[in-house]
Motif scaffolding. Structure first.
Motif, short mmCIF file in Angstrom:
data_model
loop_
_atom_site.label_atom_id
_atom_site.label_comp_id
_atom_site.label_asym_id
_atom_site.label_seq_id
_atom_site.Cartn_x
_atom_site.Cartn_y
_atom_site.Cartn_z
N ALA A 39 -1.23 17.92 8.70
CA ALA A 39 -0.32 18.82 9.41
C ALA A 39 1.06 18.82 8.77
CB ALA A 39 -0.24 18.41 10.88
N PHE A 40 1.52 17.62 8.40
CA PHE A 40 2.83 17.52 7.74
C PHE A 40 2.82 18.26 6.40
CE2 PHE A 40 5.06 15.44 4.25
CZ PHE A 40 6.38 15.62 4.64
N LEU A 41 1.79 18.02 5.59
CA LEU A 41 1.73 18.64 4.27
C LEU A 41 1.66 20.15 4.36
CD1 LEU A 41 -0.67 16.19 2.37
CD2 LEU A 41 1.80 16.44 2.10
N SER A 42 0.99 20.65 5.39
CA SER A 42 0.90 22.09 5.59
C SER A 42 2.30 22.68 5.86
CB SER A 42 -0.04 22.42 6.75
OG SER A 42 -0.07 23.80 7.00
N ARG A 43 3.04 22.05 6.78
CA ARG A 43 4.40 22.50 7.09
C ARG A 43 5.32 22.35 5.88
NH1 ARG A 43 6.81 19.64 12.17
NH2 ARG A 43 8.53 21.05 11.62
N PHE A 44 5.19 21.22 5.21
CA PHE A 44 6.06 20.94 4.06
C PHE A 44 5.82 21.96 2.95
CE2 PHE A 44 7.07 18.99 0.00
CZ PHE A 44 8.31 18.42 0.24
N TYR A 88 3.09 7.04 -0.76
CA TYR A 88 3.08 7.96 -1.91
C TYR A 88 3.50 9.36 -1.48
CZ TYR A 88 1.47 11.11 -5.53
OH TYR A 88 1.42 12.09 -6.47
N GLU A 89 3.02 9.82 -0.32
CA GLU A 89 3.38 11.16 0.14
C GLU A 89 4.88 11.28 0.39
OE1 GLU A 89 1.54 13.56 -0.07
OE2 GLU A 89 -0.53 12.91 0.09
N VAL A 90 5.48 10.21 0.92
CA VAL A 90 6.93 10.23 1.15
C VAL A 90 7.67 10.35 -0.18
CG1 VAL A 90 8.91 8.91 2.00
CG2 VAL A 90 6.76 8.92 3.29
N ARG A 91 7.29 9.53 -1.14
CA ARG A 91 7.97 9.57 -2.44
C ARG A 91 7.77 10.91 -3.13
NH1 ARG A 91 5.72 4.28 -2.84
NH2 ARG A 91 4.11 5.08 -4.26
N SER A 92 6.56 11.44 -3.07
CA SER A 92 6.28 12.73 -3.69
C SER A 92 7.08 13.85 -3.03
CB SER A 92 4.78 13.03 -3.59
OG SER A 92 4.48 14.29 -4.13
N SER A 93 7.19 13.81 -1.70
CA SER A 93 7.95 14.84 -0.97
C SER A 93 9.43 14.76 -1.32
CB SER A 93 7.74 14.67 0.54
OG SER A 93 6.39 14.85 0.89
N LEU A 94 9.96 13.54 -1.40
CA LEU A 94 11.36 13.38 -1.74
C LEU A 94 11.65 13.83 -3.17
CD1 LEU A 94 12.05 9.92 -0.06
CD2 LEU A 94 12.89 12.15 0.68
N LYS A 95 10.70 13.62 -4.07
CA LYS A 95 10.86 14.11 -5.45
C LYS A 95 10.89 15.64 -5.46
CE LYS A 95 10.87 13.85 -9.99
NZ LYS A 95 10.68 15.25 -10.36
N GLY A 286 11.82 -3.60 5.74
CA GLY A 286 11.23 -4.04 4.48
C GLY A 286 10.30 -3.02 3.85
N ASN A 287 10.19 -1.83 4.47
CA ASN A 287 9.33 -0.75 3.93
C ASN A 287 10.22 0.37 3.39
OD1 ASN A 287 6.97 -2.09 4.74
ND2 ASN A 287 7.11 -1.23 6.80
N VAL A 288 10.83 0.12 2.27
CA VAL A 288 11.84 1.03 1.72
C VAL A 288 11.21 2.02 0.75
CG1 VAL A 288 14.01 1.17 0.44
CG2 VAL A 288 13.58 -0.77 1.98
N ASP A 289 11.56 3.28 0.88
CA ASP A 289 11.08 4.32 -0.05
C ASP A 289 12.19 4.68 -1.03
OD1 ASP A 289 8.40 4.84 0.71
OD2 ASP A 289 9.13 5.80 2.53
N ASP A 290 11.92 4.46 -2.30
CA ASP A 290 12.84 4.85 -3.37
C ASP A 290 12.36 6.18 -3.94
OD1 ASP A 290 14.39 5.17 -5.62
OD2 ASP A 290 14.17 3.10 -6.33
N CYS A 291 13.06 7.26 -3.62
CA CYS A 291 12.55 8.58 -3.98
C CYS A 291 12.68 8.89 -5.46
CB CYS A 291 13.23 9.67 -3.15
SG CYS A 291 14.98 9.84 -3.43
N LYS A 292 13.32 8.02 -6.23
CA LYS A 292 13.37 8.20 -7.68
C LYS A 292 12.36 7.27 -8.40
CE LYS A 292 16.65 11.30 -8.16
NZ LYS A 292 17.93 11.02 -8.80
N TRP A 293 11.53 6.58 -7.60
CA TRP A 293 10.55 5.65 -8.18
C TRP A 293 9.18 6.02 -7.64
CZ3 TRP A 293 10.86 2.27 -12.05
CH2 TRP A 293 9.83 1.35 -12.22
N LEU A 294 8.38 6.71 -8.46
CA LEU A 294 7.10 7.23 -8.02
C LEU A 294 5.91 6.39 -8.47
CD1 LEU A 294 7.66 11.05 -8.63
CD2 LEU A 294 8.02 9.72 -6.55
N ARG A 295 6.16 5.31 -9.17
CA ARG A 295 5.06 4.45 -9.62
C ARG A 295 4.50 3.63 -8.46
NH1 ARG A 295 7.85 2.05 -15.16
NH2 ARG A 295 8.50 4.07 -16.01
N ALA A 296 3.27 3.16 -8.65
CA ALA A 296 2.61 2.40 -7.58
C ALA A 296 3.19 1.00 -7.43
CB ALA A 296 1.11 2.30 -7.86
N VAL A 297 3.83 0.47 -8.47
CA VAL A 297 4.40 -0.88 -8.40
C VAL A 297 5.74 -0.85 -7.68
CG1 VAL A 297 3.22 -1.63 -10.48
CG2 VAL A 297 5.49 -0.61 -10.66
#
Length: 326
Positions: A39-44, A88-95, A286-297
């Motif tokens: 649902a989110f991806l559809s709206r986004f 991953y979806e958060v990082r991808s959306s922020l990118k 402790g669950n921080v999303d870095d939107c300029k870092w899209l790697r899995a590590v």
């Protein structure tokens, strides 16, 4: 013996039923998360495609603020749903949002070549317009373009080596700003709707719960103890953040920043946290999303504070909240 054998069979049957029930629950949970993400991806994607279309077809400079507002709305949609989305979806959306902002900047340069489109400072209030407790900065025409809106809300601005205290209990202040502070300590009690933090160096910020969002930009060598539903951090360097937050904190263009759990205490804070919808510790600090870092590590730009280096409980009663600037 027959009774024991019968009991054993009965126990095995109960275990199989329990396992089957647990499998069903887990399947439903996964299905629910998949449905929420879809649902989110559809709206986004609908919003992204609409913005992209406007960026490709707009030739009228007066339409640029509308496109900017649409990008801000899309960014808010990501922040509001980040707690329930896969990382991953958060990082991808922020990118994607970062790319849309860059495309808007490029379009602005084409349509307004002599004046780059950006959020600008509004004229500063005159002293007769300023309420007694506000500290207002002088206009500064050399300030860099900011990703955050400039606010004329009450706040503490452009001071050095001072201690500030503000109690929001019983006040009608919706937004509060901390800007241009150097080597200052700020103690904020009670709830406020939004907090804006900009250009701080060597400061300590202790704040009660924020019922909406906290936006932070250009902070260095600071300690910030904050609680909010959403927290976004831009251009932070060598800072420690102690947070309680409903959604994942979002960082961009940061380095050397560390995170730990919220550790503030003052009389009535539990009631304030309850009123702000932040009484539960989610662990999202402790669950921080870095939107300029899209790697899995793990992103190298942030880390969790080691327990032996964290602050203990910060009790504002011990620090004292009298005889300081307010």
């Amino acid at each position: 013996m027959p009774d024991q054998s019968l009991q054993k069979k009965h126990q095995l049957m109960l275990e199989r039923l329990s396992n089957r029930h647990q499998t069903r629950l887990e399947t439903r949970k996964v299905d629910s998360l998949d449905s929420s993400t879809s649902a989110f991806l559809s709206r986004f994607n609908d919003s992204k495609n609409s913005i992209t279309s406007h960026l490709q077809t707009t030739t009228d400079p007066s339409r640029l603020p509308d496109i900017s507002a649409s990008i801000s709305t899309l960014e808010k949609l990501v922040a509001e749903n980040s707690y329930s989305l896969p990382s991953y979806e958060v990082r991808s959306s922020l990118k994607t949002i970062s790319d849309l902002k860059q495309n808007l900047e490029n379009l602005s340069a084409q349509l307004i070549p002599k004046k780059k489109f950006a959020f600008k400072n509004k004229p500063t209030k005159t002293q007769t317009q300023i309420r007694q407790n506000d500290v207002i900065s002088e206009p500064n025409e050399t300030k860099p373009t900011s990703n955050f809106p400039v606010r004329e809300s009450p706040g503490f601005r452009d001071k050095q080596n001072q201690v500030f205290f503000r109690d929001f209990k019983g006040s009608e202040i919706g937004e509060f700003t901390l800007a241009g502070l150097d080597s200052c300590e700020v103690r904020l009690l009670g709830c406020v709707n939004a907090l804006f933090v900009n250009k701080l160096k060597g400061c300590k910020i202790y704040a009660g719960p924020v019922t909406g969002s906290i936006l932070i930009e250009e902070v260095e060598d600071c300690v910030l103890v904050l609680a909010s539903h959403q927290i976004r951090i831009h251009f932070a360097k060598s800072c420690d953040f102690y947070l309680r937050v409903r959604s994942r904190p979002i960082i961009e263009d940061c380095n050397g920043i560390r995170f730990g759990p919220y550790c503030l205490k003052y009389e009535g804070i539990e009631e304030d946290l309850e009123a702000a919808g932040l009484s539960e510790e989610t662990g999202n600090w402790g669950n921080v999303d870095d939107c300029k870092w899209l790697r899995a590590v793990q992103s190298p730009n942030w880390s969790v504070l080691p327990e032996d280096e964290r602050l203990g409980t910060v009790d504002l009663a011990d620090l004292g909240c009298v005889n300081v600037a307010s």
